[in-house]
Design an enzyme around this catalytic site. Structure first.
Site, PDB file in Angstrom:
ATOM      1  N   PRO A 217       1.092  -1.416  -0.094  1.00 19.17           N
ATOM      2  CA  PRO A 217       0.448  -0.023  -0.177  1.00 19.17           C
ATOM      3  C   PRO A 217       0.590   1.085   0.346  1.00 19.17           C
ATOM      4  CG  PRO A 217      -0.721  -1.521   1.621  1.00 19.17           C
ATOM      5  CD  PRO A 217      -0.043  -1.778   1.817  1.00 19.17           C
TER       6      PRO A 217
ATOM      7  N   GLY B  60       2.425   5.048   1.236  1.00 23.87           N
ATOM      8  CA  GLY B  60       2.250   5.222   2.553  1.00 23.87           C
ATOM      9  C   GLY B  60       2.437   4.034   3.460  1.00 23.87           C
ATOM     10  N   CYS B  61       2.830   2.817   3.103  1.00 30.18           N
ATOM     11  CA  CYS B  61       2.780   1.818   4.192  1.00 30.18           C
ATOM     12  C   CYS B  61       4.406   1.633   4.127  1.00 30.18           C
ATOM     13  CB  CYS B  61       2.576   0.417   3.537  1.00 30.18           C
ATOM     14  SG  CYS B  61       2.464  -0.315   4.878  1.00 30.18           S
ATOM     15  N   VAL B  62       4.796   2.028   5.286  1.00 25.63           N
ATOM     16  CA  VAL B  62       6.704   1.765   4.850  1.00 25.63           C
ATOM     17  C   VAL B  62       6.789   0.437   6.493  1.00 25.63           C
ATOM     18  CG1 VAL B  62       6.895   3.651   4.442  1.00 25.63           C
ATOM     19  CG2 VAL B  62       6.482   3.393   6.791  1.00 25.63           C
TER      20      VAL B  62
END
Lengths: 136, 110
Positions: free
Chosen positions: B106, B108-110
């Site tokens: 996703p 913005g998923c870090v």
């Protein structure tokens, strides 16, 4: 949690394809919206083409990312300002743009319009009021 | 590392996400979950299928916060919280469920 929530304005001026600006802007907005900030989007000049309906990118071999704008409501992005003069100059009207909405949880998920047409003068004031302006 | 599903080979990236979202089939989720020692229930499939529908419509994988809210609306308020979702997918609903669903990681998923 005493941090002040800042008002972020993402300013989009370029056509959706041909450069990476439009897509990059949208990605940054989606990432930024995951943090509690007050986010608004502005579309001026050729940037208004980003929101047009019926985009077809088959001929240019790029991903059509226009459906992603419809997800903005899910990300609590509820303020999308489009400059009337930019539409007029390109022979576009609000009807040529996607109907973007957000759902108001407090009113049984009632759909509310996200796009607001503003004049050039109003747009200038919106930019002036923003704490931070990201220009794409 | 490529994964084997029903005799077919599926390419993945270095984090284990499917390289081609369109190549996905339910067996991919089965194989991936087995590797994680996780048994997929109907509740897991609700989320996986929802993620695929979401991607189909919006061309992105939803952020966890967005997923949580949507699950609450679609499957009942008691399920619209991260405790429920992490209960199903201990490695994180976005990371693990998106991977099973064949979606990219996703935004913005870090």
């Amino acid at each position: 949690m005493s941090e002040t929530i800042k008002n972020f304005l993402y300013l989009n001026r370029k056509a959706p394809y041909g450069t990476i600006y439009a897509w990059e802007s949208l990605e940054v907005v989606l990432i930024g919206a995951a943090f509690d900030q007050d986010v608004s989007l502005a579309f001026v000049d050729d940037g208004v083409y980003q929101l047009t309906k019926g985009q077809d990118t088959a001929g240019i071999g790029m991903k059509n990312f226009s459906p992603t704008y419809a997800a903005l409501g899910d990300y609590e992005v509820k303020k999308i300002f489009v400059e009337q003069e930019s539409l007029d100059e390109r022979g576009l009207t609000l009807d040529d743009l996607q109907h973007l909405v957000w759902e108001d949880e407090d009113e049984d998920y009632a759909e509310k319009d996200s796009i607001k047409l503003v004049s050039r003068a109003e747009m200038a004031a919106i930019m002036d009021d923003a704490d931070v302006v990201f220009s794409f | 590392m490529p994964i084997e599903v029903n005799g077919k080979t599926f390419e993945t990236d270095e984090e284990g996400y499917l390289s081609d979202i369109n190549a996905w089939e339910p067996g991919v989720a089965e194989v991936m979950s087995k590797e994680d020692d996780l048994e997929l229930t109907d509740e897991h499939w609700d989320i996986i299928n929802y993620l695929r529908d979401y991607y189909e419509e919006y061309q992105i994988a939803p952020a966890v916060r967005v997923l949580t809210k949507a699950v609450g609306k679609k499957f009942g308020k008691d399920k619209g919280n991260s405790k429920y979702l992490y209960g199903l997918f201990p490695y994180g609903p976005a990371k693990q469920a998106c991977r099973y669903a064949g979606l990219p990681k996703p935004t913005g998923c870090v």
